[in-house]
Structures are given as structure tokens and as C-alpha cells.
Design an enzyme around this catalytic site. Structure first.
Site, PDB file in Angstrom:
ATOM      1  N   GLY A   1       0.563  -1.310   0.307  1.00 39.85           N
ATOM      2  CA  GLY A   1       0.364  -0.004   0.584  1.00 39.85           C
ATOM      3  C   GLY A   1       0.527   1.514  -0.158  1.00 39.85           C
TER       4      GLY A   1
ATOM      5  N   ASP B   1       0.132  -8.487   1.340  1.00 39.43           N
ATOM      6  CA  ASP B   1      -0.758  -8.169   0.720  1.00 39.43           C
ATOM      7  C   ASP B   1      -1.812  -8.621  -0.243  1.00 39.43           C
ATOM      8  N   ASN B   2      -3.552  -8.001  -0.122  1.00 35.21           N
ATOM      9  CA  ASN B   2      -4.028  -9.235  -0.625  1.00 35.21           C
ATOM     10  C   ASN B   2      -3.830  -7.785  -2.083  1.00 35.21           C
TER      11      ASN B   2
ATOM     12  N   THR C   1      -6.612  -2.375  -2.108  1.00 37.24           N
ATOM     13  CA  THR C   1      -6.493  -0.879  -2.208  1.00 37.24           C
ATOM     14  C   THR C   1      -5.263  -0.990  -3.161  1.00 37.24           C
TER      15      THR C   1
ATOM     16  N   ASN D   1      -5.045 -13.030  14.127  1.00 36.38           N
ATOM     17  CA  ASN D   1      -4.051 -14.176  13.014  1.00 36.38           C
ATOM     18  C   ASN D   1      -2.627 -13.030  13.643  1.00 36.38           C
TER      19      ASN D   1
ATOM     20  N   TYR E   1     -14.975   1.348  10.232  1.00 37.88           N
ATOM     21  CA  TYR E   1     -13.213   1.147  10.359  1.00 37.88           C
ATOM     22  C   TYR E   1     -12.533   1.494  11.546  1.00 37.88           C
TER      23      TYR E   1
ATOM     24  N   LYS F   1     -10.640  -0.839  14.260  1.00 37.11           N
ATOM     25  CA  LYS F   1      -9.610   0.113  14.692  1.00 37.11           C
ATOM     26  C   LYS F   1      -9.828  -0.592  15.777  1.00 37.11           C
TER      27      LYS F   1
ATOM     28  N   TYR G   1      -3.682  -9.450  24.111  1.00 38.80           N
ATOM     29  CA  TYR G   1      -3.139 -10.047  23.788  1.00 38.80           C
ATOM     30  C   TYR G   1      -1.543  -9.787  24.678  1.00 38.80           C
TER      31      TYR G   1
ATOM     32  N   ARG H   1      -9.799  10.017  -1.206  1.00 39.17           N
ATOM     33  CA  ARG H   1      -9.105  11.106  -0.303  1.00 39.17           C
ATOM     34  C   ARG H   1      -8.378  12.778  -0.579  1.00 39.17           C
TER      35      ARG H   1
HETATM   36  P1  NAD Z   1      -3.440   1.588   1.444  1.00 39.54           P
HETATM   37  O1  NAD Z   1      -4.881   1.192   1.295  1.00 39.54           O
HETATM   38  O2  NAD Z   1      -2.583   2.124   0.781  1.00 39.54           O
HETATM   39  O3  NAD Z   1      -3.038   0.280   1.832  1.00 39.54           O
HETATM   40  C1  NAD Z   1      -3.639  -0.989   2.832  1.00 39.54           C
HETATM   41  C2  NAD Z   1      -3.113  -1.830   1.900  1.00 39.54           C
HETATM   42  O4  NAD Z   1      -3.369  -3.340   3.138  1.00 39.54           O
HETATM   43  C3  NAD Z   1      -3.107  -2.018   0.409  1.00 39.54           C
HETATM   44  O5  NAD Z   1      -2.133  -2.196   0.167  1.00 39.54           O
HETATM   45  C4  NAD Z   1      -4.654  -2.940   0.667  1.00 39.54           C
HETATM   46  O6  NAD Z   1      -4.426  -3.660  -0.662  1.00 39.54           O
HETATM   47  C5  NAD Z   1      -3.626  -3.763   1.924  1.00 39.54           C
HETATM   48  N1  NAD Z   1      -4.918  -4.471   2.631  1.00 39.54           N
HETATM   49  C6  NAD Z   1      -6.755  -4.622   3.058  1.00 39.54           C
HETATM   50  N2  NAD Z   1      -7.078  -5.397   3.290  1.00 39.54           N
HETATM   51  C7  NAD Z   1      -6.093  -6.363   3.360  1.00 39.54           C
HETATM   52  C8  NAD Z   1      -6.439  -7.706   3.892  1.00 39.54           C
HETATM   53  N3  NAD Z   1      -7.027  -8.141   4.337  1.00 39.54           N
HETATM   54  N4  NAD Z   1      -5.236  -8.778   3.816  1.00 39.54           N
HETATM   55  C9  NAD Z   1      -4.673  -7.958   3.268  1.00 39.54           C
HETATM   56  N5  NAD Z   1      -3.838  -7.192   2.973  1.00 39.54           N
HETATM   57  C10 NAD Z   1      -4.957  -6.031   3.031  1.00 39.54           C
HETATM   58  O7  NAD Z   1      -4.168   3.069   2.611  1.00 39.54           O
HETATM   59  P2  NAD Z   1      -2.620   3.532   3.467  1.00 39.54           P
HETATM   60  O8  NAD Z   1      -2.653   5.031   3.982  1.00 39.54           O
HETATM   61  O9  NAD Z   1      -0.750   3.067   3.127  1.00 39.54           O
HETATM   62  O10 NAD Z   1      -3.135   3.192   4.960  1.00 39.54           O
HETATM   63  C11 NAD Z   1      -2.169   2.305   5.512  1.00 39.54           C
HETATM   64  C12 NAD Z   1      -2.458   1.488   7.114  1.00 39.54           C
HETATM   65  O11 NAD Z   1      -2.201   2.679   7.869  1.00 39.54           O
HETATM   66  C13 NAD Z   1      -3.557   1.065   7.356  1.00 39.54           C
HETATM   67  O12 NAD Z   1      -3.776   0.263   8.291  1.00 39.54           O
HETATM   68  C14 NAD Z   1      -4.749   2.562   8.002  1.00 39.54           C
HETATM   69  O13 NAD Z   1      -5.622   2.055   8.162  1.00 39.54           O
HETATM   70  C15 NAD Z   1      -3.637   3.081   8.654  1.00 39.54           C
HETATM   71  N6  NAD Z   1      -3.737   4.705   8.280  1.00 39.54           N
HETATM   72  C16 NAD Z   1      -3.389   5.648   7.299  1.00 39.54           C
HETATM   73  C17 NAD Z   1      -3.090   6.820   7.704  1.00 39.54           C
HETATM   74  C18 NAD Z   1      -3.398   7.625   6.012  1.00 39.54           C
HETATM   75  O14 NAD Z   1      -3.824   8.616   6.697  1.00 39.54           O
HETATM   76  N7  NAD Z   1      -2.788   6.940   5.257  1.00 39.54           N
HETATM   77  C19 NAD Z   1      -4.464   6.995   8.820  1.00 39.54           C
HETATM   78  C20 NAD Z   1      -4.226   6.620   9.918  1.00 39.54           C
HETATM   79  C21 NAD Z   1      -4.185   5.170   9.369  1.00 39.54           C
HETATM   80  N1  UDP Z   2     -13.197  15.436   1.397  1.00 40.43           N
HETATM   81  C1  UDP Z   2     -13.242  16.660   0.429  1.00 40.43           C
HETATM   82  N2  UDP Z   2     -13.784  16.845  -0.772  1.00 40.43           N
HETATM   83  C2  UDP Z   2     -13.067  15.535  -1.510  1.00 40.43           C
HETATM   84  C3  UDP Z   2     -12.807  14.013  -0.541  1.00 40.43           C
HETATM   85  C4  UDP Z   2     -12.308  15.021   0.628  1.00 40.43           C
HETATM   86  O1  UDP Z   2     -14.011  17.867   0.433  1.00 40.43           O
HETATM   87  O2  UDP Z   2     -13.332  14.914  -2.613  1.00 40.43           O
HETATM   88  C5  UDP Z   2     -13.479  16.256   2.723  1.00 40.43           C
HETATM   89  C6  UDP Z   2     -13.157  15.409   3.851  1.00 40.43           C
HETATM   90  O3  UDP Z   2     -15.282  15.308   3.763  1.00 40.43           O
HETATM   91  C7  UDP Z   2     -13.076  15.567   4.466  1.00 40.43           C
HETATM   92  C8  UDP Z   2     -11.907  15.581   4.388  1.00 40.43           C
HETATM   93  O4  UDP Z   2     -11.341  16.385   2.703  1.00 40.43           O
HETATM   94  O5  UDP Z   2     -13.766  16.981   5.905  1.00 40.43           O
HETATM   95  C9  UDP Z   2     -11.069  14.655   4.915  1.00 40.43           C
HETATM   96  O6  UDP Z   2     -11.640  13.643   4.144  1.00 40.43           O
HETATM   97  P1  UDP Z   2     -10.551  12.070   3.474  1.00 40.43           P
HETATM   98  O7  UDP Z   2     -11.341  10.989   3.289  1.00 40.43           O
HETATM   99  O8  UDP Z   2      -9.086  12.355   3.173  1.00 40.43           O
HETATM  100  O9  UDP Z   2     -10.658  11.197   5.303  1.00 40.43           O
HETATM  101  P2  UDP Z   2     -11.248  11.021   6.676  1.00 40.43           P
HETATM  102  O10 UDP Z   2     -12.254  12.317   5.809  1.00 40.43           O
HETATM  103  O11 UDP Z   2     -10.909   9.559   6.646  1.00 40.43           O
HETATM  104  O12 UDP Z   2     -10.131  12.145   7.576  1.00 40.43           O
HETATM  105  N1  UDP Z   3      -2.133 -17.746  13.430  1.00 39.71           N
HETATM  106  C1  UDP Z   3      -1.712 -17.689  12.826  1.00 39.71           C
HETATM  107  N2  UDP Z   3      -0.668 -17.623  12.880  1.00 39.71           N
HETATM  108  C2  UDP Z   3      -0.348 -18.098  13.623  1.00 39.71           C
HETATM  109  C3  UDP Z   3      -0.360 -18.469  15.031  1.00 39.71           C
HETATM  110  C4  UDP Z   3      -1.516 -18.310  14.957  1.00 39.71           C
HETATM  111  O1  UDP Z   3      -2.222 -17.381  11.406  1.00 39.71           O
HETATM  112  O2  UDP Z   3       1.576 -18.107  13.691  1.00 39.71           O
HETATM  113  C5  UDP Z   3      -3.986 -17.968  14.129  1.00 39.71           C
HETATM  114  C6  UDP Z   3      -4.286 -18.257  14.398  1.00 39.71           C
HETATM  115  O3  UDP Z   3      -4.955 -19.403  13.290  1.00 39.71           O
HETATM  116  C7  UDP Z   3      -5.330 -18.194  15.060  1.00 39.71           C
HETATM  117  C8  UDP Z   3      -5.116 -17.255  15.600  1.00 39.71           C
HETATM  118  O4  UDP Z   3      -4.140 -16.668  14.853  1.00 39.71           O
HETATM  119  O5  UDP Z   3      -7.030 -18.379  14.958  1.00 39.71           O
HETATM  120  C9  UDP Z   3      -4.938 -16.459  17.474  1.00 39.71           C
HETATM  121  O6  UDP Z   3      -4.017 -17.681  17.724  1.00 39.71           O
HETATM  122  P1  UDP Z   3      -4.258 -17.695  19.258  1.00 39.71           P
HETATM  123  O7  UDP Z   3      -2.671 -18.630  19.775  1.00 39.71           O
HETATM  124  O8  UDP Z   3      -3.731 -16.438  20.285  1.00 39.71           O
HETATM  125  O9  UDP Z   3      -5.749 -18.133  19.731  1.00 39.71           O
HETATM  126  P2  UDP Z   3      -5.908 -20.304  18.899  1.00 39.71           P
HETATM  127  O10 UDP Z   3      -4.780 -20.683  18.798  1.00 39.71           O
HETATM  128  O11 UDP Z   3      -5.757 -20.387  20.906  1.00 39.71           O
HETATM  129  O12 UDP Z   3      -7.237 -19.826  18.868  1.00 39.71           O
END
Ligand code: NAD
Ligand code: UDP
Ligand code: UDP
Length: 324
Positions: free
Chosen positions: A14, A35-36, A39, A101, A147, A151, A161, A188
Site C-alpha cells: 500500500g 498484501d491482498n 487497494t 491471526n 473502520y 480499529k 494479548y 481521499r
Molecule cells: P492503503 O490502502 O494504501 O494500504 C493498505 C494496504 O492493505 C493495501 O495495500 C491493501 O491492499 C492491503 N489490504 C487491505 N485489506 C487487506 C487484507 N484483508 N489482507 C491483506 N492486505 C490487505 O492505505 P495506507 O494509507 O497506506 O494505510 C496503511 C495503514 O495505515 C492502514 O491500516 C490504515 O488504516 C492506517 N492509517 C493510514 C492513514 C493515512 O492517512 N494514510 C491514517 C490512519 C491510519
Molecule cells: N473531502 C473533500 N473532498 C474530497 C474528498 C474529501 O472535501 O474530494 C473532505 C472530507 O469530507 C473530509 C476531509 O476532506 O472532511 C478529509 O477526507 P479524507 O477522505 O481524506 O479523510 P478522513 O475524512 O478519513 O480524514
Molecule cells: N495464527 C496464525 N499464525 C500463527 C499463529 C496463529 O495465523 O503463526 C492464528 C490461529 O489460526 C488462530 C489465531 O491466530 O486462529 C489466534 O491464535 P491464538 O494462539 O491466540 O489462539 P488459538 O489458536 O488458541 O485460538
């Protein structure tokens, strides 16, 4: 342990994750990027693929994953409102099941694990600026809750944990961060405004544009989270990482128009539900505990971001969701 660690970065392809991977690879660590590509796209990390200490795995963190690692940075989660609201149940699963996990993995490997949390845990804040002690003003039922509450639940899992299983955790609350490699169609505000300005189309300000955000440049942010990972074990956080420079959205629009020399006009669109009215990090704790403060001013960071947006072809980017 040798200085070179085995480090897993989830969400590593990302915007922030790819830059973090780059930094860790350059430091000589063995970096696994998971990564999956929901996004992001592979092109964010293809330049790292020929590095011997970089590995890329396509995997969804809601499913278990077994790797042997020393550190985990959990950044996997859609972050832009349009992305995380596209499949809200999946967003919640990613924060909750994904964290379980990875915490399970950290417990098994005795690895240190850092959670990329967010300023969204404060909701629409009544305290300004927001210190870590503020517990937030959240709507559990609104469109942002998948979201925000995901979080918040992840933070709870990290603390449990830590307390119950002795896992060495870190929690970082990231405030709005921008920079090169943001997805041009993520919806954004910074990416939207720059793309719109460069395309010469209307700049979409939601509401009257008086709502505020505080924008942190990518490099400052990544430096902050690396410092937190390497900080003292007693300091698990949460810690705010962001830039206290606060701007209205209208000010941002005017800045982007001026800096791009664009002929685009501002148009107003409806304000999305639960859009926070103000946001500014109190970074006292980061300064004290990590010696960290942002260095890049908005004008400087925007200039670099605009240059990057000019250098790419928007047609090369797959829009992750229809609602950008
Ligand atoms: P991004 O969307 O570019 O990155 C997120 C990445 O996670 C992407 O590459 C996406 O493909 C991957 N992903 C999503 N779901 C997944 C899943 N289930 N398994 C594996 N990969 C998955 O966004 P970013 O801005 O780089 O954000 C990175 C992290 O930082 C996020 O956790 C976000 O919540 C956090 N964060 C970012 C901001 C910001 O302003 N950029 C603010 C607060 C928190
Ligand atoms: N926003 C905007 N125009 C856009 C995109 C976002 O005015 O095209 C505004 C949105 O309503 C918010 C702020 O900009 O008040 C930040 O939005 P963003 O989606 O970047 O992040 P977040 O709201 O999660 O902080
Ligand atoms: N897990 C994983 N990778 C690891 C170890 C655990 O993905 O290397 C996952 C596992 O499948 C489990 C979760 O993490 O569902 C939580 O693990 P934990 O040991 O806390 O719980 P438990 O296995 O006792 O449910």
C-alpha cells in the site's frame, strides 16, 4: 538477536506499507510483504522484487498465516472512506480477524507487533487537539463505524494479548498522511484535489470546507512508526503520530490550485455522514518518548506529492472501488 531482523509488513504494497518496506529493505532487514492488493497494486513494490532481502506474498490476513518472524507491522486495512465503506463487513473482519491471526503469530514466534491504528478512534472529537488519553466520540452505527470500531477493537485485542499472553505490542494512532504513491483514485482529499487540479476538472469540496484536518508527510510518518517499533518495551502506546499543522479543507483546495497553477474551480458537494469537523494531533507523547516530531511542512510535502502525481499516468491505476 542479530541487528538484521525478519520483519513482516502486512499491507506492505500500500501507500504507507510500500514506503516502510523500502526503508526496512535499505536497512538490510529480511522483509516479507503480505498484501491482498485490494487497494494497491504490485507496481508499488516491483522495484523491490530483485532485492535479495525482500519477499512478496499475496495473502488476505483474515485467514491464518504461518511465518517465522521477529517483528510485525500490521498495516493491512483499507484506509480511504470509499475503500473501507465498499465492503464494510470485510473491513471489520480485516481489523478484527486479521489482528487475531497476526497476534497469534506474534505470540507463537515471540515477535514484537505494531498496530497501525488511526485518529478515527477519536471519532468526531470534542477535545481539541486530541491527546491519547481522550477516549473519543464515536457513532457505532454510522457508515464510518466499520473502520473506526474495527480499529478500536484491534487496539483492544492488542492490549489483551499484551496483558494476557505477554505479547510485545505497539499501538500507533496515525493522523491523515499523504505523499507520493497515494492511489490517485482512493477518494481521499489530497489525492482527489491534486488529481482534479491536474486534470483541470472541478475540485470537490464536501460541505462548506470549514472542517479541518492535519496533514502529515509520508516520510515523517514512517520515521515515527519505525521509532515506535524500536522504542522501549515499556512504552506500548497508544501514541499519536501526525503533523499538528491544521488546515481547513477549503484552504487545502486553494493551496493545491495555487501550487498546480490549475484553472479548476471549487465546487461544493454534500458533506458525508459523520465527517469529523476538526482533527489535530497532540504529539507531546511522541516528542517525549520517541524524540519524534514531523519535519516536512505542508507546502513542501504537497510540492513533492504533486510532482509524483505529474509523473504517473492515471490510466495505469485500477480504481479499487466504483465509489471514488
Ligand atoms: P492503503 O490502502 O494504501 O494500504 C493498505 C494496504 O492493505 C493495501 O495495500 C491493501 O491492499 C492491503 N489490504 C487491505 N485489506 C487487506 C487484507 N484483508 N489482507 C491483506 N492486505 C490487505 O492505505 P495506507 O494509507 O497506506 O494505510 C496503511 C495503514 O495505515 C492502514 O491500516 C490504515 O488504516 C492506517 N492509517 C493510514 C492513514 C493515512 O492517512 N494514510 C491514517 C490512519 C491510519
Ligand atoms: N473531502 C473533500 N473532498 C474530497 C474528498 C474529501 O472535501 O474530494 C473532505 C472530507 O469530507 C473530509 C476531509 O476532506 O472532511 C478529509 O477526507 P479524507 O477522505 O481524506 O479523510 P478522513 O475524512 O478519513 O480524514
Ligand atoms: N495464527 C496464525 N499464525 C500463527 C499463529 C496463529 O495465523 O503463526 C492464528 C490461529 O489460526 C488462530 C489465531 O491466530 O486462529 C489466534 O491464535 P491464538 O494462539 O491466540 O489462539 P488459538 O489458536 O488458541 O485460538
Amino acid at each position: 538477536m542479530s541487528q538484521h531482523k525478519r520483519i513482516l509488513v502486512t499491507g506492505g504494497a500500500g501507500f504507507l506499507g510500500s514506503h516502510l518496506c523500502e526503508r526496512l529493505v535499505d536497512q538490510g532487514h529480511d522483509v516479507i510483504c503480505v498484501d491482498n492488493f485490494f487497494t494497491s497494486q504490485k507496481t508499488n513494490v516491483t522495484h523491490l522484487l530483485d532485492r535479495a532481502n525482500f519477499e512478496l506474498i499475496r495473502h488476505d490476513i483474515t485467514h491464518p498465516l504461518y511465518l517465522e518472524v521477529d517483528e510485525v507491522y500490521n498495516l493491512a486495512c483499507p484506509a480511504a472512506p470509499g475503500h473501507y465503506q465498499y465492503n464494510p463487513i470485510k473491513t471489520m473482519k480485516t481489523s478484527v480477524m486479521g489482528s487475531i491471526n497476526l497476534l497469534g503469530m506474534a505470540k507463537r514466534c515471540r515477535a514484537k507487533i505494531l498496530q497501525a491504528s488511526t485518529s478515527e478512534v477519536y471519532g468526531d472529537p470534542e477535545v481539541h487537539p486530541q491527546p491519547e488519553s481522550y477516549r473519543g466520540s464515536e457513532n457505532t452505527l454510522g457508515p464510518r463505524a466499520c473502520y473506526d470500531e474495527g480499529k478500536r477493537a484491534a487496539e483492544t485485542l492488542f492490549m489483551d494479548y499484551h496483558r494476557a499472553n505477554g505479547v510485545n505490542v505497539r499501538i500507533v494512532r496515525i493522523f491523515n498522511t499523504y505523499g507520493p504513491r497515494m492511489h490517485p483514485f482512493d477518494g481521499r482529499v489530497v489525492s482527489n484535489f491534486i488529481r482534479q487540479a491536474l486534470d483541470g476538472v472541478d475540485i470537490t469540496v464536501f460541505g462548506d470546507g470549514s472542517q479541518t484536518r492535519s496533514f502529515c508527510y509520508r516520510d515523517d510518518l514512517v520515521e515515527g512508526i519505525i521509532r515506535m517499533m524500536n522504542g522501549p518495551d515499556e512504552f506500548v502506546g497508544p501514541v499519536n503520530i501526525g503533523n499538528p499543522g491544521e488546515f481547513t479543507i477549503l484552504e487545502l483546495a486553494q493551496k493545491v490550485i495555487a501550487m498546480t497553477g490549475s484553472k479548476s474551480k471549487v465546487v461544493h458537494k454534500p458533506l458525508p455522514a459523520d465527517d469529523p469537523t476538526q482533527r489535530q494531533p497532540d504529539i507531546t507523547l511522541a516528542r517525549e518518548k520517541l524524540g519524534w516530531a514531523p519535519e516536512v511542512k505542508l507546502d513542501e510535502g504537497l510540492a513533492k506529492t504533486i510532482e509524483w502525481f505529474k509523473s504517473v499516468d492515471f490510466a495505469d491505476f485500477r480504481a479499487p472501488t466504483p465509489n471514488y
